[in-house]
Design a protein around this motif. Sequence first.
Motif, PDB file in Angstrom:
ATOM      1  N   CYS A  41       0.664  -1.393   0.200  1.00 35.78           N
ATOM      2  CA  CYS A  41      -0.039  -0.032  -0.102  1.00 35.78           C
ATOM      3  C   CYS A  41       1.270   1.396  -0.452  1.00 35.78           C
ATOM      4  O   CYS A  41       2.157   0.847   0.552  1.00 35.78           O
ATOM      5  CB  CYS A  41      -0.732   0.104   0.738  1.00 35.78           C
ATOM      6  N   LYS A  42       0.754   2.080  -0.534  1.00 35.61           N
ATOM      7  CA  LYS A  42       1.636   3.278  -1.115  1.00 35.61           C
ATOM      8  C   LYS A  42       0.362   4.396  -1.059  1.00 35.61           C
ATOM      9  O   LYS A  42      -1.007   4.331  -1.336  1.00 35.61           O
ATOM     10  CB  LYS A  42       2.312   3.886  -2.126  1.00 35.61           C
ATOM     11  N   ASP A  43       0.660   5.917  -0.709  1.00 36.71           N
ATOM     12  CA  ASP A  43      -0.357   6.710  -0.946  1.00 36.71           C
ATOM     13  C   ASP A  43       0.579   8.322  -1.526  1.00 36.71           C
ATOM     14  O   ASP A  43       1.211   8.352  -0.586  1.00 36.71           O
ATOM     15  CB  ASP A  43      -0.656   7.692   0.631  1.00 36.71           C
ATOM     16  N   SER A  44       0.254   7.723  -2.508  1.00 43.19           N
ATOM     17  CA  SER A  44       1.308   9.269  -3.818  1.00 43.19           C
ATOM     18  C   SER A  44       0.469   9.991  -3.808  1.00 43.19           C
ATOM     19  O   SER A  44       1.119  11.558  -3.952  1.00 43.19           O
ATOM     20  CB  SER A  44       1.163   8.934  -4.463  1.00 43.19           C
ATOM     21  N   ARG A  51       6.132   3.492   0.500  1.00 41.11           N
ATOM     22  CA  ARG A  51       5.051   1.993   0.784  1.00 41.11           C
ATOM     23  C   ARG A  51       5.035   1.993   1.962  1.00 41.11           C
ATOM     24  O   ARG A  51       6.236   1.652   2.700  1.00 41.11           O
ATOM     25  CB  ARG A  51       5.350   2.212  -0.403  1.00 41.11           C
ATOM     26  N   ASP A  95      -2.618   2.013  -4.824  1.00 43.67           N
ATOM     27  CA  ASP A  95      -1.843   3.236  -4.314  1.00 43.67           C
ATOM     28  C   ASP A  95      -3.255   3.654  -4.046  1.00 43.67           C
ATOM     29  O   ASP A  95      -4.506   4.090  -4.526  1.00 43.67           O
ATOM     30  CB  ASP A  95      -1.525   3.991  -6.148  1.00 43.67           C
ATOM     31  N   ASP A  98      -5.151   6.272  -5.920  1.00 45.74           N
ATOM     32  CA  ASP A  98      -6.215   6.307  -7.520  1.00 45.74           C
ATOM     33  C   ASP A  98      -7.608   5.890  -6.218  1.00 45.74           C
ATOM     34  O   ASP A  98      -8.787   5.770  -7.274  1.00 45.74           O
ATOM     35  CB  ASP A  98      -5.569   4.791  -7.599  1.00 45.74           C
TER      36      ASP A  98
END
Length: 112
Positions: A41-44, A51, A95, A98
């Motif tokens: 899981c990442k949060d751009s 991540r 992400d 998204d």
Amino acid sequence: MGRLYYGSSTEPIEMPDRLMAHLKLVASSKLRRSESFTLTCKDSTIPGAGRETIWVHCSIPLRFVFDSAENVNLDRAYLEELARAATSTVGIVIDMADWIEARPEPVLVRAA
């Protein structure tokens, strides 16, 4: 936002209920067959957030806590995409940028 608790950690991974419902079904299916996979899981949207990757294994406690008591509609194509990703060497990569709770359709998994 729902919360995914993994292992003995008291720090949850937060994600929209709709996303978590899809992950829950894929994880349950994989773990029922004693198949492990990675979930990244990442949060751009957050600069420098990086991540987080967890190794999902049937011997490690996994708990899904949904904000809503209502079931969500599941998207078969997205479930199939998640299942394919879970069997790949990359694993499932999400992400969070998204995913917007109001978004009517899920965003397909992309390779990292």
